[in-house]
Scaffold this motif. Sequence first.
Motif, PDB file in Angstrom:
ATOM      1  N   LYS A 116      44.771  46.974  53.392  1.00  0.00           N
ATOM      2  CA  LYS A 116      45.376  46.744  52.144  1.00  0.00           C
ATOM      3  C   LYS A 116      46.683  45.885  52.512  1.00  0.00           C
ATOM      4  CE  LYS A 116      43.282  48.353  48.383  1.00  0.00           C
ATOM      5  NZ  LYS A 116      44.121  49.322  47.415  1.00  0.00           N
ATOM      6  N   TRP A 122      41.956  44.090  49.905  1.00  0.00           N
ATOM      7  CA  TRP A 122      41.488  44.437  51.340  1.00  0.00           C
ATOM      8  C   TRP A 122      41.421  43.272  52.061  1.00  0.00           C
ATOM      9  CZ3 TRP A 122      41.500  49.257  52.920  1.00  0.00           C
ATOM     10  CH2 TRP A 122      41.332  50.232  52.142  1.00  0.00           C
ATOM     11  N   GLN A 182      36.495  52.955  48.695  1.00  0.00           N
ATOM     12  CA  GLN A 182      37.550  53.230  47.677  1.00  0.00           C
ATOM     13  C   GLN A 182      37.236  53.804  46.432  1.00  0.00           C
ATOM     14  OE1 GLN A 182      39.659  49.606  46.511  1.00  0.00           O
ATOM     15  NE2 GLN A 182      41.667  50.837  46.467  1.00  0.00           N
ATOM     16  N   PRO A 186      40.151  56.858  46.406  1.00  0.00           N
ATOM     17  CA  PRO A 186      40.919  55.776  46.013  1.00  0.00           C
ATOM     18  C   PRO A 186      42.265  55.705  46.654  1.00  0.00           C
ATOM     19  CG  PRO A 186      40.984  57.677  44.331  1.00  0.00           C
ATOM     20  CD  PRO A 186      39.808  57.872  45.507  1.00  0.00           C
TER      21      PRO A 186
END
Length: 245
Positions: A116, A122, A182, A186
């Motif tokens: 991230k 991403w 994700q 998450p």
Amino acid sequence: MAKTNVLMKSAELRDYIPTTKKWNRETLHTMLNEHHMVYVKPDLGTFGNGVIRVEKRSTGTYMFQLGTKRHNFTTFDSLSARLQQNIKSRPYLVQRGIHLLKHKGRRFDIRVMVQKNVRDQWESTGIIGRLGHPSKIVTNYHSGGTPMSVESLMRSHLAHWQINAYTNQLRKLGVSVAKQLQSEYPRIKEIGLDVAVDTNFKPWILEVNTLPDPFLFRRLRDKSVFRKVYRYCVHYGRFRSKRRA
């Protein structure tokens, strides 16, 4: 196996995943008959520890290699019994074996670091090759593998422009994998995607690490790669302060 099941839900990613199933004697028998070479590996493991390469030869005999030691068997029953002695009650997987590209006679695979970024998006921040120890079946640095640039490893296989296109493909694959994971996890902020490249240059997702080693990228000549990787680690809280490359 849980991460593999999440990736298998994506039609885009499914084709990149070699058949992977929970270990048992019947599964091993079926997959050896179909693929002739498989990897038997821990469902939870690090640094390539406990990974076993298993082969069924054209003569009908069998072999497995763990570390640098090879063991030969005349029957499947004797092979599976010996493997069970090694595995005991630990959770293991059976994965279709991929015949990797080689550099100077040694197998290699590729690690893609995906993180991230400061915009909470991403980004594939680093790609590095891992050249396996000549006597071992795994490419991990902690098992004697040699980190090298992808360009160095692929130079004898592809032209320069093809290598650039291929690494861009791997960067996109890394982002797709991170986004898919994700959806079920998450809170993840980084992954290390281990990619096998077969002799037809098809990439295969071998494994996804959710706590990848960022310091592997210090081995690259281009120090800006590690600086970015580390900067993002600091940004999302894995490390408290910056460290010089």
